[in-house]
Design an enzyme around this catalytic site. Structure first.
Site, PDB file in Angstrom:
ATOM      1  N   LYS A   1      22.991 -67.354  26.688  1.00 16.40           N
ATOM      2  CA  LYS A   1      23.392 -65.807  26.608  1.00 16.40           C
ATOM      3  C   LYS A   1      24.129 -65.896  26.044  1.00 16.40           C
ATOM      4  CE  LYS A   1      22.139 -62.213  30.621  1.00 16.40           C
ATOM      5  NZ  LYS A   1      22.055 -61.845  31.677  1.00 16.40           N
TER       6      LYS A   1
ATOM      7  N   ARG B   1      20.657 -52.477  31.518  1.00 18.26           N
ATOM      8  CA  ARG B   1      22.397 -52.074  32.718  1.00 18.26           C
ATOM      9  C   ARG B   1      21.629 -50.245  33.076  1.00 18.26           C
ATOM     10  NH1 ARG B   1      26.655 -54.933  30.535  1.00 18.26           N
ATOM     11  NH2 ARG B   1      25.583 -57.379  30.180  1.00 18.26           N
TER      12      ARG B   1
ATOM     13  N   GLU C   1      25.216 -75.865  25.724  1.00 19.00           N
ATOM     14  CA  GLU C   1      24.758 -75.151  26.667  1.00 19.00           C
ATOM     15  C   GLU C   1      23.471 -75.872  27.465  1.00 19.00           C
ATOM     16  OE1 GLU C   1      25.297 -73.044  29.278  1.00 19.00           O
ATOM     17  OE2 GLU C   1      27.305 -72.496  28.418  1.00 19.00           O
TER      18      GLU C   1
ATOM     19  N   LYS D   1      19.430 -65.905  24.193  1.00 13.44           N
ATOM     20  CA  LYS D   1      18.768 -64.037  24.607  1.00 13.44           C
ATOM     21  C   LYS D   1      20.619 -63.030  23.499  1.00 13.44           C
ATOM     22  CE  LYS D   1      19.274 -60.668  28.289  1.00 13.44           C
ATOM     23  NZ  LYS D   1      18.898 -61.246  29.609  1.00 13.44           N
TER      24      LYS D   1
ATOM     25  N   SER E   1      17.154 -54.648  25.517  1.00 11.21           N
ATOM     26  CA  SER E   1      17.056 -53.357  25.988  1.00 11.21           C
ATOM     27  C   SER E   1      17.707 -52.605  24.400  1.00 11.21           C
ATOM     28  CB  SER E   1      17.108 -53.056  26.925  1.00 11.21           C
ATOM     29  OG  SER E   1      18.928 -53.671  27.507  1.00 11.21           O
TER      30      SER E   1
HETATM   31  C1  PBG Z   1      21.398 -60.095  33.803  1.00  9.83           C
HETATM   32  C2  PBG Z   1      20.149 -59.242  32.844  1.00  9.83           C
HETATM   33  C3  PBG Z   1      20.797 -58.867  31.957  1.00  9.83           C
HETATM   34  C4  PBG Z   1      19.236 -58.542  30.908  1.00  9.83           C
HETATM   35  C5  PBG Z   1      18.507 -59.635  31.546  1.00  9.83           C
HETATM   36  N1  PBG Z   1      19.354 -59.230  33.062  1.00  9.83           N
HETATM   37  C6  PBG Z   1      21.394 -57.889  30.943  1.00  9.83           C
HETATM   38  C7  PBG Z   1      23.173 -58.183  31.812  1.00  9.83           C
HETATM   39  O1  PBG Z   1      24.326 -59.206  31.607  1.00  9.83           O
HETATM   40  O2  PBG Z   1      23.518 -57.397  32.317  1.00  9.83           O
HETATM   41  C8  PBG Z   1      19.224 -57.663  29.517  1.00  9.83           C
HETATM   42  C9  PBG Z   1      18.313 -57.518  28.909  1.00  9.83           C
HETATM   43  C10 PBG Z   1      17.659 -56.380  28.028  1.00  9.83           C
HETATM   44  O3  PBG Z   1      18.770 -56.054  27.876  1.00  9.83           O
HETATM   45  O4  PBG Z   1      16.486 -55.645  27.757  1.00  9.83           O
HETATM   46  N2  PBG Z   1      20.789 -60.331  34.714  1.00  9.83           N
END
Ligand code: PBG
Length: 341
Positions: free
Chosen positions: A197, A207, A239, A254, A280
């Site tokens: 990630k 967020r 990782e 991701k 997102s």
């Molecule tokens: C955090 C989390 C995030 C997303 C899913 N779980 C973002 C972050 O690190 O703040 C992002 C998913 C998206 O942007 O669609 N645990």
């Protein structure tokens, strides 16, 4: 003109194009992220047109829709009331918290839908970080966070999650979660690890959706001490290898669209299923451009998801899940509908 090979012969008609098509999408490869909120009704999210936050009471209809169009699962993200957030992320371990109630409800209303429970502390911390912050140093503390995550995973498995999905990027959390699950008797609950990630700027709309930005009071919450540097790919493969050794059942990359090279390299390294999360910001970008009339929404959505599959992802988490499933239903290869001219 005599040419040894004319590749346009592959493209001459829809029948031929379909026959030589190398990659296909199927709804069973799709997982829809699902935002849940307290109270009643639904709420829209300005930066994610078409995506809603659902109250528990409104989850059923959405989940049955997903189930009926063949989308394989939902990844649940709770939008926790600010009054319930604190430095210790206490609400994460409330056995009746919003996420846990949502899991139970989905299992009740749409039993064929797989439930992926996100395991991270960011919906519950007042500062919005995925881990506990050591007040003396200001740093996100790995080991105390991992303990909490393991407990959280057990609670979510108990509520009926098919997979727990740690998205926090702490070291050692997959093995801690695996042994906590096994000790609690949840040997059948899988782990979809967010193994790779990145510290991406493309999480902004998410967020907004879960309120972790507001909690942080910042436009951009800096998670670079635990999420990966977008410049790195060897480290990404490390990782993933570690999480595989620690017992992860599936590995996630991701974001997806900007990291297709990482997906492709991981495909060469692991025999485990690979998931990719079209995040997102990837979704919002397409919606915004389409809204301006600069991109064709449906075709851009299709192409963006198909590319992730072509790179080597078996599962795709995408806010376009329902739309893509509907497109597949209409025609698995909509591009071939365009007449050769
Ligand atoms: C955090 C989390 C995030 C997303 C899913 N779980 C973002 C972050 O690190 O703040 C992002 C998913 C998206 O942007 O669609 N645990």
């Amino acid at each position: 003109m005599k040419l040894p090979r004319r590749l346009r012969r592959f493209r001459a008609t829809a029948s031929i194009r379909e026959m030589v098509q190398e990659t296909r999408l199927h709804p069973s490869q799709l997982i829809a992220p699902l935002f849940v909120k307290e109270g009643s009704g639904q709420a829209s999210i300005a930066s994610m047109p078409g995506v809603k936050r659902f109250s528990i009471g409104e989850l059923g209809a959405f989940c049955r829709r997903m189930e009926n169009c063949g989308v394989r699962g939902v990844a649940i993200f709770p939008c926790v009331a600010p009054s319930k957030k604190d430095a210790a992320a206490s609400e994460a371990l409330n056995p009746n918290n919003l996420a846990i109630r949502a899991i139970r409800k989905v299992k009740l209303d749409a039993p064929r839908l797989l439930v992926f429970a996100d395991i991270a502390l960011d919906p519950y911390t007042a500062h919005g970080h995925d881990g506990l912050v050591n007040p003396a140093t200001g740093e996100v503390d790995n080991d105390s966070t991992v303990e909490k995550l393991a407990e959280m995973a057990v609670l979510h498995a108990g509520a009926g999650a098919d997979f727990v999905a740690p998205s926090d990027m702490m070291d050692g959390r997959v093995s801690a979660i695996r042994s906590a699950l096994d000790n609690a008797g949840f040997t059948g609950t899988g782990i979809l690890s967010y193994a790779i990630k990145y510290a991406s700027s493309y999480y902004g709309p998410f967020r907004d959706a879960v309120g972790s930005k507001q909690a942080a009071g910042k436009m951009y919450l800096d998670k670079r001490s635990y999420q990966m540097n977008p410049a790195n790919v060897r480290e990404a493969l490390l990782e993933a290898a570690l999480d595989e050794d620690e017992g992860a059942d599936m590995l996630m990359v991701k974001p997806a669209g900007l990291y297709l090279d990482v997906i492709a390299k991981l495909r060469g390294q692991t025999r485990l299923p690979i998931a990719a999360y079209q995040v997102s910001g990837e979704y919002a970008q397409i919606c915004a451009a389409a809204n301006m009339g600069w991109l064709d929404h449906d075709r851009a959505a299709w192409e963006s998801v198909l590319a992730i599959r072509r790179a080597g992802a078996d599962l795709i988490l995408t806010y376009f899940a329902q739309k893509i499933a509907a497109q597949i239903e209409r025609d698995n290869t909509p591009t071939t509908k365009i007449k050769a001219v």
